[in-house]
Motif scaffolding. Structure first.
Motif, mmCIF file in Angstrom:
data_model
loop_
_atom_site.group_PDB
_atom_site.id
_atom_site.type_symbol
_atom_site.label_atom_id
_atom_site.label_comp_id
_atom_site.label_asym_id
_atom_site.label_seq_id
_atom_site.Cartn_x
_atom_site.Cartn_y
_atom_site.Cartn_z
ATOM 1 N N ALA A 308 0.831 -1.211 0.000
ATOM 2 C CA ALA A 308 0.000 0.000 0.000
ATOM 3 C C ALA A 308 0.857 1.248 0.000
ATOM 4 C CB ALA A 308 -0.933 -0.006 1.211
ATOM 5 N N SER A 309 1.969 1.210 0.713
ATOM 6 C CA SER A 309 2.870 2.359 0.752
ATOM 7 C C SER A 309 3.413 2.659 -0.642
ATOM 8 C CB SER A 309 4.020 2.095 1.724
ATOM 9 O OG SER A 309 4.993 3.106 1.658
ATOM 10 N N ALA A 310 3.834 1.621 -1.350
ATOM 11 C CA ALA A 310 4.385 1.814 -2.697
ATOM 12 C C ALA A 310 3.328 2.338 -3.669
ATOM 13 C CB ALA A 310 4.970 0.505 -3.206
ATOM 14 N N GLU A 311 2.083 1.905 -3.497
ATOM 15 C CA GLU A 311 1.019 2.300 -4.422
ATOM 16 C C GLU A 311 0.456 3.692 -4.118
ATOM 17 O OE1 GLU A 311 -1.900 -0.734 -4.160
ATOM 18 O OE2 GLU A 311 -0.717 -2.223 -5.283
ATOM 19 N N LEU A 312 0.443 4.074 -2.833
ATOM 20 C CA LEU A 312 -0.269 5.285 -2.428
ATOM 21 C C LEU A 312 0.620 6.510 -2.265
ATOM 22 C CD1 LEU A 312 -2.618 3.674 0.266
ATOM 23 C CD2 LEU A 312 -3.284 4.471 -2.010
ATOM 24 N N ARG A 313 1.918 6.323 -2.092
ATOM 25 C CA ARG A 313 2.752 7.491 -1.838
ATOM 26 C C ARG A 313 2.786 8.396 -3.076
ATOM 27 N NH1 ARG A 313 8.059 3.732 -1.131
ATOM 28 N NH2 ARG A 313 8.456 3.291 -3.337
ATOM 29 N N PRO A 314 2.836 9.707 -2.864
ATOM 30 C CA PRO A 314 2.806 10.652 -3.986
ATOM 31 C C PRO A 314 4.109 10.616 -4.778
ATOM 32 C CG PRO A 314 3.157 11.805 -1.921
ATOM 33 C CD PRO A 314 2.879 10.378 -1.556
ATOM 34 N N SER A 315 4.069 11.192 -5.960
ATOM 35 C CA SER A 315 5.251 11.169 -6.837
ATOM 36 C C SER A 315 6.295 12.191 -6.434
ATOM 37 C CB SER A 315 4.827 11.403 -8.288
ATOM 38 O OG SER A 315 4.167 12.657 -8.420
ATOM 39 N N ARG A 316 5.910 13.177 -5.676
ATOM 40 C CA ARG A 316 6.884 14.167 -5.205
ATOM 41 C C ARG A 316 6.459 14.692 -3.842
ATOM 42 N NH1 ARG A 316 5.743 18.949 -9.635
ATOM 43 N NH2 ARG A 316 3.454 18.848 -9.590
ATOM 44 N N GLY A 317 7.377 15.387 -3.213
ATOM 45 C CA GLY A 317 7.120 15.917 -1.881
ATOM 46 C C GLY A 317 7.729 15.051 -0.796
ATOM 47 N N PRO A 318 7.530 15.417 0.476
ATOM 48 C CA PRO A 318 8.180 14.722 1.593
ATOM 49 C C PRO A 318 7.840 13.240 1.695
ATOM 50 C CG PRO A 318 7.202 16.795 2.315
ATOM 51 C CD PRO A 318 6.727 16.569 0.919
ATOM 52 N N ALA A 319 6.676 12.839 1.165
ATOM 53 C CA ALA A 319 6.265 11.444 1.285
ATOM 54 C C ALA A 319 6.573 10.623 0.041
ATOM 55 C CB ALA A 319 4.766 11.367 1.595
ATOM 56 N N SER A 320 7.272 11.208 -0.930
ATOM 57 C CA SER A 320 7.481 10.518 -2.213
ATOM 58 C C SER A 320 8.356 9.279 -2.086
ATOM 59 C CB SER A 320 8.096 11.479 -3.242
ATOM 60 O OG SER A 320 9.365 11.934 -2.787
ATOM 61 N N ASP A 321 9.258 9.258 -1.112
ATOM 62 C CA ASP A 321 10.110 8.086 -0.917
ATOM 63 C C ASP A 321 9.835 7.424 0.432
ATOM 64 O OD1 ASP A 321 11.121 10.022 0.726
ATOM 65 O OD2 ASP A 321 13.226 9.722 0.158
ATOM 66 N N ALA A 322 8.636 7.665 0.966
ATOM 67 C CA ALA A 322 8.298 7.159 2.300
ATOM 68 C C ALA A 322 8.274 5.637 2.335
ATOM 69 C CB ALA A 322 6.943 7.707 2.734
ATOM 70 N N THR A 323 8.574 5.116 3.499
ATOM 71 C CA THR A 323 8.459 3.679 3.755
ATOM 72 C C THR A 323 7.438 3.468 4.864
ATOM 73 O OG1 THR A 323 10.262 3.700 5.372
ATOM 74 C CG2 THR A 323 10.835 3.247 3.070
ATOM 75 N N ALA A 324 6.803 2.299 4.860
ATOM 76 C CA ALA A 324 5.786 1.997 5.862
ATOM 77 C C ALA A 324 5.989 0.585 6.383
ATOM 78 C CB ALA A 324 4.385 2.144 5.281
ATOM 79 N N ARG A 325 5.658 0.396 7.652
ATOM 80 C CA ARG A 325 5.735 -0.922 8.263
ATOM 81 C C ARG A 325 4.494 -1.156 9.116
ATOM 82 N NH1 ARG A 325 11.868 -2.231 10.425
ATOM 83 N NH2 ARG A 325 12.952 -1.852 8.463
ATOM 84 N N LEU A 326 4.096 -2.417 9.174
ATOM 85 C CA LEU A 326 2.998 -2.785 10.069
ATOM 86 C C LEU A 326 3.464 -2.707 11.511
ATOM 87 C CD1 LEU A 326 0.130 -4.021 10.477
ATOM 88 C CD2 LEU A 326 1.254 -6.260 10.464
ATOM 89 N N VAL A 327 2.669 -2.034 12.351
ATOM 90 C CA VAL A 327 2.851 -2.081 13.800
ATOM 91 C C VAL A 327 1.485 -2.461 14.366
ATOM 92 C CG1 VAL A 327 3.550 -0.862 15.878
ATOM 93 C CG2 VAL A 327 4.606 -0.267 13.682
ATOM 94 N N MET A 328 1.429 -3.605 15.049
ATOM 95 C CA MET A 328 0.141 -4.154 15.468
ATOM 96 C C MET A 328 0.374 -5.209 16.541
ATOM 97 S SD MET A 328 -2.536 -6.060 12.919
ATOM 98 C CE MET A 328 -3.985 -6.938 13.508
ATOM 99 N N HIS A 329 -0.410 -5.159 17.604
ATOM 100 C CA HIS A 329 -0.282 -6.204 18.621
ATOM 101 C C HIS A 329 -1.568 -6.304 19.432
ATOM 102 C CE1 HIS A 329 0.421 -3.112 21.723
ATOM 103 N NE2 HIS A 329 1.300 -2.578 20.902
ATOM 104 N N GLY A 330 -1.703 -7.414 20.138
ATOM 105 C CA GLY A 330 -2.912 -7.669 20.904
ATOM 106 C C GLY A 330 -3.096 -6.707 22.050
#
Length: 401
Positions: A308-330
């Motif tokens: 989702a990060s690769a598909e949704l990040r914009p083509s330019r600006g601060p988020a253009s090369d952003a990375t995302a990771r799942l953080v989730m726990h019980g």
């Protein structure tokens, strides 16, 4: 004996828990389970004892439990008689430990004549956040000496299995916990302003949870500044400045049940990098929510966040090369699993499957390609066949104080 007015679970909930645990014990041929006293990590490590006995609450309520396959459940505590029969009706065999909890354990195991049988010990092996276990060395050594013919086995996973799927009563308590943290975030937004001490904002947020029936100890992480790299374990003595951001995670504690919320708050105005990264993070969260269905694995969810990060990040600006990771726990009574964070991706945890009525904090993290500006927003959700159902009511994204 008249009970003090605290939130309590029903006797039907007690009977359900005890029946389930004893069924698991029969399958493993256990004559008893010992759950040690350990109120560490915001009382996370006391979860099994409180789950089985309904005794506990407060930062120094160390409770040990001996849970037999048949017969009375026994609680060992300090100041036992004046305290614990007055707050719950699940357990009547409450014994004085005077901080020597092993005495109660040995006494009760002798009564149960466990020598030569199999006895489970929670915290003998690794838990969700406890790779070295939670039982005290001398307590375990005494059990080994007193019962040389007994086979002691780790029962941590057994209790994890018993606790992982929540009942409606438990979900009601977690909903109340979520309401507490939502109110706390709103107080923080109203309190934060340039010149206000960081710890004052935190204190007002915490006081809101306590004023509305929450109990200590609750878990929190907190940090303020222009671009902090990581939350701290307590608020600082710095004064807030315009443009600061407060990163946090808060858990209201309702009778030991702790949901979690994550709510970044900017002071006056927000750095554009955070604004763009937060937009991406919220989109990833919204895309992830319908995937939180029974049968999905944590590994599959982690891959979906990266995709989702690769598909949704914009083509330019601060988020253009952003990375995302799942953080989730019980979330639940305490040290609930499974757990996936940006630094803990154990293959064993990644293989875990979601189940209906599991409850988890979901807070995928996004940061710039250079590793700076980590940001996440999160809420506690219930796993349903239709996807994750949020327990909170907050609007996703960064709030401006």
């Amino acid at each position: 004996m008249e009970l003090y007015p605290y939130p309590r679970f029903s006797l039907e909930e007690r009977d359900r828990r005890w029946s389930k645990v004893r069924g698991l014990m029969q399958a493993q041929e256990l004559s008893a389970i010992v759950s040690p006293a350990n109120s560490g990590h915001s009382t996370d490590f006391q979860a099994n004892s409180r789950y089985l006995s309904h005794c506990g609450g407060g930062p120094d309520a160390d409770i040990t439990v001996v849970f037999p396959l048949e017969g009375d459940v026994t609680v060992g505590a300090t100041s036992a008689a004046p305290r614990w029969p007055t707050v719950q009706e699940w357990v009547t065999d409450v014994r004085e430990a005077r901080r020597n909890y092993g005495n109660v354990v040995i006494e009760r195991l002798r009564e149960l004549d466990v020598d030569g049988t199999r006895v489970g010990v929670t915290g003998l092996g690794r838990g969700t956040r406890t790779p070295e276990g939670t039982i005290l060395f001398h307590t375990m050594r005494r059990m080994l000496r007193e019962f040389p013919n007994t086979t002691f086995v780790d029962a941590t996973e057994l209790l994890d299995e018993a606790r992982i799927v929540k009942t409606e009563e438990e979900i009601d308590f977690l909903t109340r916990s979520t309401e507490l943290s939502d109110m706390a975030f709103d107080t923080a937004r109203q309190t934060a302003a340039p010149g206000v001490l960081d710890y004052v904002v935190w204190a007002e947020a915490t006081a809101t949870m306590l004023r509305n029936g929450g109990e200590p100890t609750m878990h929190f992480h907190w940090v303020s500044g222009p671009a902090p790299a990581r939350t701290l374990t307590r608020a600082s003595h710095r004064r807030l400045e315009r443009g600061d951001i407060i990163l946090n995670e808060l858990e209201g504690c309702w009778a030991g049940y702790r949901a979690q919320g994550v709510q970044p708050i900017a002071v006056g105005e927000c750095d554009p990098s955070y604004v763009e990264l937060s937009k991406l993070q919220v989109e990833i969260f919204e895309r992830l929510l319908p995937r939180l269905t029974p049968g999905a694995t944590f590994g599959e969810l982690a891959e979906s966040v990266q995709k989702a990060s690769a598909e949704l990040r914009p083509s330019r600006g601060p988020a253009s090369d952003a990375t995302a990771r799942l953080v989730m726990h019980g979330r639940g009574q305490g040290d609930d699993g499974p757990i996936i964070t940006n630094t803990a991706t154990d293959p064993y945890q990644l293989r875990k499957e979601l189940r209906e009525n599991m409850v988890c904090i979901v807070k995928p993290e996004v940061r710039r390609g250079d590793g700076r500006y980590p940001i996440n927003w999160g809420d506690t959700v219930v796993i349903t066949p239709q996807g994750g159902r949020r327990l909170g009511k907050r609007e996703p994204g960064i709030w401006i104080a």
